[in-house]
Enzyme design. Structure first.
Site, PDB file in Angstrom:
ATOM      1  N   ILE A 201       0.841  -1.206   0.000  1.00  0.00           N
ATOM      2  CA  ILE A 201       0.000   0.000   0.000  1.00  0.00           C
ATOM      3  C   ILE A 201       0.875   1.255   0.000  1.00  0.00           C
ATOM      4  O   ILE A 201       0.619   2.198  -0.754  1.00  0.00           O
ATOM      5  CB  ILE A 201      -0.987  -0.045   1.186  1.00  0.00           C
ATOM      6  CG1 ILE A 201      -2.008  -1.178   0.951  1.00  0.00           C
ATOM      7  CG2 ILE A 201      -1.698   1.307   1.358  1.00  0.00           C
ATOM      8  CD1 ILE A 201      -2.885  -1.522   2.138  1.00  0.00           C
TER       9      ILE A 201
ATOM     10  N   ARG B  21      -3.994   1.334  10.620  1.00  0.00           N
ATOM     11  CA  ARG B  21      -4.654   0.898  11.857  1.00  0.00           C
ATOM     12  C   ARG B  21      -4.552   2.021  12.884  1.00  0.00           C
ATOM     13  O   ARG B  21      -3.480   2.644  13.041  1.00  0.00           O
ATOM     14  CB  ARG B  21      -3.966  -0.350  12.434  1.00  0.00           C
ATOM     15  CG  ARG B  21      -4.297  -1.641  11.730  1.00  0.00           C
ATOM     16  CD  ARG B  21      -5.734  -2.108  11.978  1.00  0.00           C
ATOM     17  NE  ARG B  21      -6.023  -3.372  11.318  1.00  0.00           N
ATOM     18  CZ  ARG B  21      -6.584  -3.486  10.100  1.00  0.00           C
ATOM     19  NH1 ARG B  21      -6.951  -2.411   9.428  1.00  0.00           N
ATOM     20  NH2 ARG B  21      -6.824  -4.677   9.580  1.00  0.00           N
TER      21      ARG B  21
ATOM     22  N   GLU C  25     -12.055   2.025  17.469  1.00  0.00           N
ATOM     23  CA  GLU C  25     -13.184   2.275  16.560  1.00  0.00           C
ATOM     24  C   GLU C  25     -14.278   1.217  16.755  1.00  0.00           C
ATOM     25  O   GLU C  25     -13.957   0.086  17.150  1.00  0.00           O
ATOM     26  CB  GLU C  25     -12.704   2.285  15.092  1.00  0.00           C
ATOM     27  CG  GLU C  25     -12.132   0.969  14.603  1.00  0.00           C
ATOM     28  CD  GLU C  25     -11.530   1.075  13.208  1.00  0.00           C
ATOM     29  OE1 GLU C  25     -10.609   1.874  13.002  1.00  0.00           O
ATOM     30  OE2 GLU C  25     -11.967   0.313  12.333  1.00  0.00           O
TER      31      GLU C  25
ATOM     32  N   HIS D 251     -13.508   4.046   8.470  1.00  0.00           N
ATOM     33  CA  HIS D 251     -12.806   2.838   7.996  1.00  0.00           C
ATOM     34  C   HIS D 251     -13.377   2.360   6.648  1.00  0.00           C
ATOM     35  O   HIS D 251     -13.875   1.234   6.544  1.00  0.00           O
ATOM     36  CB  HIS D 251     -12.891   1.726   9.053  1.00  0.00           C
ATOM     37  CG  HIS D 251     -11.797   0.683   8.899  1.00  0.00           C
ATOM     38  ND1 HIS D 251     -11.231   0.016   9.959  1.00  0.00           N
ATOM     39  CD2 HIS D 251     -11.185   0.188   7.793  1.00  0.00           C
ATOM     40  CE1 HIS D 251     -10.336  -0.854   9.517  1.00  0.00           C
ATOM     41  NE2 HIS D 251     -10.292  -0.756   8.200  1.00  0.00           N
TER      42      HIS D 251
HETATM   43  C1  8YV Z   1     -11.639  -4.053   6.083  1.00  0.00           C
HETATM   44  C2  8YV Z   1      -9.119  -3.719   6.564  1.00  0.00           C
HETATM   45  O1  8YV Z   1     -12.483  -2.975   6.275  1.00  0.00           O
HETATM   46  O2  8YV Z   1      -8.204  -5.215   5.004  1.00  0.00           O
HETATM   47  C3  8YV Z   1      -8.081  -4.675   6.098  1.00  0.00           C
HETATM   48  O3  8YV Z   1      -7.119  -4.931   6.836  1.00  0.00           O
HETATM   49  O4  8YV Z   1      -8.968  -3.125   7.571  1.00  0.00           O
HETATM   50  C4  8YV Z   1     -10.325  -3.450   5.726  1.00  0.00           C
HETATM   51  O5  8YV Z   1     -10.095  -3.702   4.410  1.00  0.00           O
HETATM   52  C5  8YV Z   1     -11.838  -4.871   7.265  1.00  0.00           C
HETATM   53  O6  8YV Z   1     -10.858  -5.800   7.400  1.00  0.00           O
HETATM   54  C6  8YV Z   1     -13.182  -5.572   7.221  1.00  0.00           C
HETATM   55  O7  8YV Z   1     -13.165  -6.703   8.012  1.00  0.00           O
END
Ligand code: 8YV
Length: 314
Positions: free
Chosen positions: A153, A230, A259, A277
């Site tokens: 990312i 996070r 959150e 999120h």
């Molecule tokens: C999701 C995320 O919203 O992929 C991740 O690590 O935090 C997000 O893409 C989340 O995991 C939904 O469960």
């Protein structure tokens, strides 16, 4: 039918697809978790987890026939991966398929925060334009973007940011020699050399509170903090006080420690952009994430290697 325990909310299309081939047991908010585990525990061979909710060591170790945990997320900090892998339980996640959308949101934030877009929208909606012009924002072009964690990312954001004329540097636990971007040995050094600091590293214990008051002070009163990784990576009370005291200029945050609770003081701040999120929340990406969760589970129970295992953490 093979029994799976669902510990996190999942999109309905994925649940429907899985239910055609597996017996799902809802453990998202169980009224009596012990009773449910006494009844179905020995049958459970797989867990369906999420980025914010996954099995801890107690649950993993209680399920003696557990073989696989498939998480609907790239981040695996909500699952005790060490406990799982120590028992030979496979953990899978959903890398790659969400990189583009998460990077797009982070890039949007990088543009929004210095240009005061959140504040501008409220200014207009509140009728303040009728009384006069809004204060000026800050140009993004030519500024220094520091990236904490240059993984999939982080690199995708860097590519976007280059197009917008930002100068990129990073700090990562792994040195990456083949890149044109400058690497800083410490996060404090990176923050001091940044106008915008992007948090793009993994969550979990190893990174908890990494962005603390000292890092924010190094970023300084003209600096912006961006987080779509996070909430736990930032010392949230330290961030609230840095924003309150003008020790940094502003922030754009998609994730929070604790959150969906968000500190009330932060909610009221003009210089903070807040979203719930949503970095991977598009129809296309959620579909791809769901398909990957299914494909990992299906491959495993068909006796094939899973597609996207979490690398060994032990
Ligand atoms: C999701 C995320 O919203 O992929 C991740 O690590 O935090 C997000 O893409 C989340 O995991 C939904 O469960």
């Amino acid at each position: 039918m093979i029994d799976l325990l669902q510990v996190s909310q999942l999109p309905p299309f994925l649940v429907e697809r899985l239910e055609k081939e597996f017996r799902l047991h809802d453990f998202v908010n169980p009224a009596d978790p012990d009773k449910l585990l006494d009844e179905v525990g020995p049958q459970i061979r797989g867990i369906l987890a999420g980025g914010m909710k996954g099995p801890n060591a107690n649950l993993i170790n209680r399920l003696e026939n557990l073989e696989i945990i498939s998480s609907f997320s790239v981040g695996f900090d909500a699952t005790d991966v060490v406990a799982a892998q120590a028992r030979g339980v496979i953990v899978t996640h959903t890398p790659e398929v969400l990189t583009g959308d998460v990077a797009d949101l982070a890039m949007t934030f990088i543009l929004m925060a210095p240009r005061r877009i959140g504040e501008a929208q409220r200014f207009l909606r509140d009728g303040k334009w009728l009384q006069g012009r809004m204060d000026l924002g800050t140009t993004v072009r030519g500024k220094r973007l520091g990236i904490l964690g240059l993984g999939r990312i982080g690199k995708a954001v860097a590519r976007r940011a280059e197009v917008f004329g930002l100068h990129i540097a990073y700090h990562d636990i792994k040195p990456m020699g083949d890149l044109l971007y400058r690497s800083y040995p410490t996060l404090g050094d990176l923050a001091a050399a940044s106008d915008i600091l992007l948090v793009a590293c993994e969550g979990g214990q190893a990174t908890a509170g990494l962005v603390d008051g000292a890092v924010l002070d190094a970023l300084g009163p003209d600096g912006f903090l961006i987080n779509a990784a996070r909430g736990t990576i930032i010392d949230q009370p330290a961030l609230v006080s840095a924003l309150r005291d003008g020790r940094i200029a502003g922030a754009a945050l998609d994730v929070f420690d604790g959150e969906p609770e968000v500190p009330a003081e932060m909610m009221a701040m003009e210089n903070v952009i807040l979203t719930p999120h949503i970095a991977s929340s598009t129809h296309e990406t959620r579909r791809a994430m769901g398909d990957l969760v299914y494909d990992n589970i299906r491959a495993h129970f068909d006796g094939k290697p899973v597609l996207t295992p979490v690398p060994p953490q032990i």
